[in-house]
Design an enzyme around this catalytic site. Sequence first.
Site, short mmCIF file in Angstrom:
data_model
loop_
_atom_site.label_atom_id
_atom_site.label_comp_id
_atom_site.label_asym_id
_atom_site.label_seq_id
_atom_site.Cartn_x
_atom_site.Cartn_y
_atom_site.Cartn_z
N GLU B 60 0.81 -1.21 0.00
CA GLU B 60 0.00 0.00 0.00
C GLU B 60 0.84 1.26 0.00
O GLU B 60 0.47 2.27 -0.62
CB GLU B 60 -0.95 0.00 1.20
CG GLU B 60 -2.07 -1.05 1.10
CD GLU B 60 -1.60 -2.47 1.32
OE1 GLU B 60 -0.51 -2.66 1.90
OE2 GLU B 60 -2.30 -3.41 0.89
N PHE B 83 -9.06 -2.40 1.14
CA PHE B 83 -10.00 -2.18 2.24
C PHE B 83 -9.44 -1.05 3.10
O PHE B 83 -8.23 -0.87 3.18
CB PHE B 83 -10.16 -3.43 3.12
CG PHE B 83 -11.00 -4.50 2.49
CD1 PHE B 83 -12.37 -4.55 2.70
CD2 PHE B 83 -10.42 -5.46 1.68
CE1 PHE B 83 -13.15 -5.54 2.13
CE2 PHE B 83 -11.20 -6.46 1.09
CZ PHE B 83 -12.57 -6.50 1.32
N PRO B 89 -0.39 1.09 5.97
CA PRO B 89 0.92 1.27 5.35
C PRO B 89 0.99 2.46 4.38
O PRO B 89 2.07 2.95 4.09
CB PRO B 89 1.12 -0.05 4.58
CG PRO B 89 0.22 -1.03 5.23
CD PRO B 89 -0.96 -0.23 5.74
N HIS B 129 -11.78 -5.16 7.93
CA HIS B 129 -12.51 -4.97 6.68
C HIS B 129 -13.80 -4.19 6.95
O HIS B 129 -14.72 -4.23 6.14
CB HIS B 129 -12.89 -6.30 6.04
CG HIS B 129 -11.73 -7.10 5.49
ND1 HIS B 129 -10.73 -7.59 6.27
CD2 HIS B 129 -11.45 -7.49 4.22
CE1 HIS B 129 -9.87 -8.27 5.50
NE2 HIS B 129 -10.28 -8.22 4.26
C1 LIG Z 1 -1.94 -4.95 4.19
C2 LIG Z 1 -2.93 -5.73 3.40
N1 LIG Z 1 -3.16 -5.41 2.12
C3 LIG Z 1 -4.06 -6.07 1.40
C4 LIG Z 1 -4.76 -7.10 1.94
C5 LIG Z 1 -5.80 -7.84 1.12
N2 LIG Z 1 -5.30 -9.18 0.84
C6 LIG Z 1 -5.64 -10.23 1.61
S1 LIG Z 1 -4.82 -11.60 1.20
C7 LIG Z 1 -4.02 -10.84 -0.06
C8 LIG Z 1 -3.04 -11.61 -0.88
C9 LIG Z 1 -1.99 -12.26 -0.05
O1 LIG Z 1 -1.11 -12.97 -0.87
P1 LIG Z 1 0.08 -13.80 -0.26
O2 LIG Z 1 0.89 -12.96 0.66
O3 LIG Z 1 0.80 -14.44 -1.39
O4 LIG Z 1 -0.62 -14.90 0.64
P2 LIG Z 1 -1.64 -16.05 0.17
O5 LIG Z 1 -3.01 -15.52 0.34
O6 LIG Z 1 -1.33 -16.41 -1.23
O7 LIG Z 1 -1.39 -17.18 1.11
C10 LIG Z 1 -4.42 -9.51 -0.15
C11 LIG Z 1 -3.95 -8.57 -1.17
C12 LIG Z 1 -4.51 -7.40 3.29
N3 LIG Z 1 -5.17 -8.39 3.91
N4 LIG Z 1 -3.60 -6.72 3.98
#
Ligand SMILES: Cc1ncc(C[n+]2csc(CCOP(=O)(O)OP(=O)(O)O)c2C)c(N)n1
Lengths: 372, 324
Positions: B60, B83, B89, B129
Amino acid sequence: MPTKVIYNAKINQIQILDENGKLDEKLARGGLKDAQVLKLYEHMSICRHYDEVAFKLQRSGRMGTYPQNMGQEAIGAVALAAIRADWMVPCYRENAALFLHGLPMEKILLHWMGDERGNQIPEGVNITPISIPIGTHMLHAAGIAWALKLRKEDAVAFTFFGDGATSEGDFHEAMNFACTLKLPCVFICQNNQWAISVPRSKQTASETFAQKGLAYGAECLQIDGNDVFAVYKAAKDARARALKDGKPTLIEAYTYRLGDHTTADDARRYRDAKELEMWRLRDPLIRTRKYLEAKDLWSDDKQKTLEAKAKEIVTKVVKNAEGIEKPTNDDIFDHTFAELPEEIIRQRDTMHTHSLGQRPEQETLRASARGV
Amino acid sequence: MANLTLVQAINLALTQEMEADDRIVLLGEDIGLNGGVFRVTEGLQQRFGEDRVVDTPLAESGIMGSAIGLAMAGMRPIPEIQFEGFLGPAYDQLINHGARYRTRSRGAITVPLTVRVPVGGGIHAPELHSDSPEAIYAHHPGIKVVMPASPYDAKGLLISAIRDPDPVIYFEPKRIYRAFREEVPEDEYTIPLGKAKIVEEGSDLTIVTWGAPVLQCLEAMDKLPDDISVELIDLRTIYPYDMDCIEESVRKTGRCVVVHEAPKTSGFGAEIAAMVQERCFLHLEAPVQRVTGYDTIMPYYKLELDYLPEADRIAEGVMACAAY
Ligand SMILES: Cc1ncc(C[n+]2csc(CCOP(=O)(O)OP(=O)(O)O)c2C)c(N)n1
Ligand SMILES: [Mg+2]
């Protein structure tokens, strides 16, 4: 001055149990024993069933959004390399490791059922609640490791996160702190190739996630994340290194998210079905079972018994999670501080008397509001 | 005219503005092929290409900081933060850089960006959220804060935000993303930032609110006795806000209730209450009431409806204020 190479680096990739269940005997030496493999296989199978049931709970409206762990259960082997005093600082796709490290299985369901008691980890279980903000919790692992070091405890902090999480600034700060301060911290990146709809190729231009740790001075390696032997060995070695040399390790566990990102997602929108099919064949459960079968440690009968056992365990877990009484709405207030400020107490009291945070003794206005 | 949801109205505004202004670039997590987790940017990458609708790495601060750079260099970035809970961040970039460049460069550098962020509770979402941080941003000088409560307003306000020469944070109440439809003109139109809307006229009491609670207020008004005539104001822009509209209404009604989802203490309702006493002191028949979230962490969804200002609680607030 002539040009000279002042830094050279390489990243090793480790696989011990391949997709066909064939073991590299040499690398496996000193690693998982068959009894442990059996235990892991059973545990991973129970976790897989848990995941399927959780999915159905969401679909039938009995639970909110849930992120399936399917395909990533081999991460559970980290818990076998850990001791009770070690900490686990997870994201949300490490159920298998958390349950083995002592987290009651209903906790994760409770969390996704919209209940904070899912984060109320029992005393003596060194696990932090799953982290919803991505890539920001690894600093806590560095801090926990710092405390362990200051107190001279023989324990380390394992922290887990996804490929996407490595793009957050906090990931880099955590690596840098841990390495610079020589903290007993082990970083485990579950590279499941996707961050929701964003493929690994859009997440980073570097060849591996493992090499991101090199710049900070960490020991770095990539392992087959669907290989319980490799996961166990990497975690065990990293733990020893952390305690002996104060050197953090970044382990990239190369794996795949077999499910949607969460139940709110539909991966068919962005993911090639062929890719999924290919990865289904590399399922950690399939290859672990093949290994056990080849050693005559597994049979169809045992499988049937296990499936019945998984069902029984998960049914009970669901019953516990759903059976818990709904929290009273006092619960909204009561954990805000050790000692509640007066204003919060007033707000709690006036919530009961329907007097809008002004005077608790004020007459309830509910009846008149309804025009009765 | 088409009958659109709030999501569709925003999508339409983005489409039309991108057609009209090729300086516009959308950037964020999952906004491309996936169309955003709420499908607000559905179809835009297919239509405008990967250079103008960009799936960024998961960062972010990176999204916000690079959007600021894009804006400084003459582009019109529209970053999306997935969200409101993940604004954390990005906060430093937006507040300590984006909101300050104009002032600290004495107008030589400007940051015309529009941050889109889903906001608020009520959809059974996980932790972080469901929050309502609008007052935090309203408190910071140099950034405008917008929150539409209907599809029609969503389109007109977003176009104004995009065309505005300064940073705007545009909060999208996720609870009403698809809650109802409204006629939205095909033609482009703007709704000026800083202008409130009188949703219903009335003479006995003024409710001031914004975002999803506009609906809960309407529901509450149905529960009230017939002899209480309520004027409902949807603020639409939280900063700069339309104090003239509030003042005129409260001078007429003599009573004011502010409703918002965010915690009570230091919520934006506190600012409105202070300004109402400053401007309407001699017209007031009752203290300004606030019906808000509590001074607590937003609870997980099992208890979220006990936290949010739902219709019953709003009706109680109105009755208390009317009976005073
Ligand atoms: C700081 C933040 N930004 C965005 C999100 C929304 N979000 C939730 S899971 C995700 C993807 C996460 O990907 P990864 O780190 O590869 O983990 P995975 O879900 O693949 O296990 C996002 C963008 C969040 N939860 N927290
Ligand atoms: Mg991932």
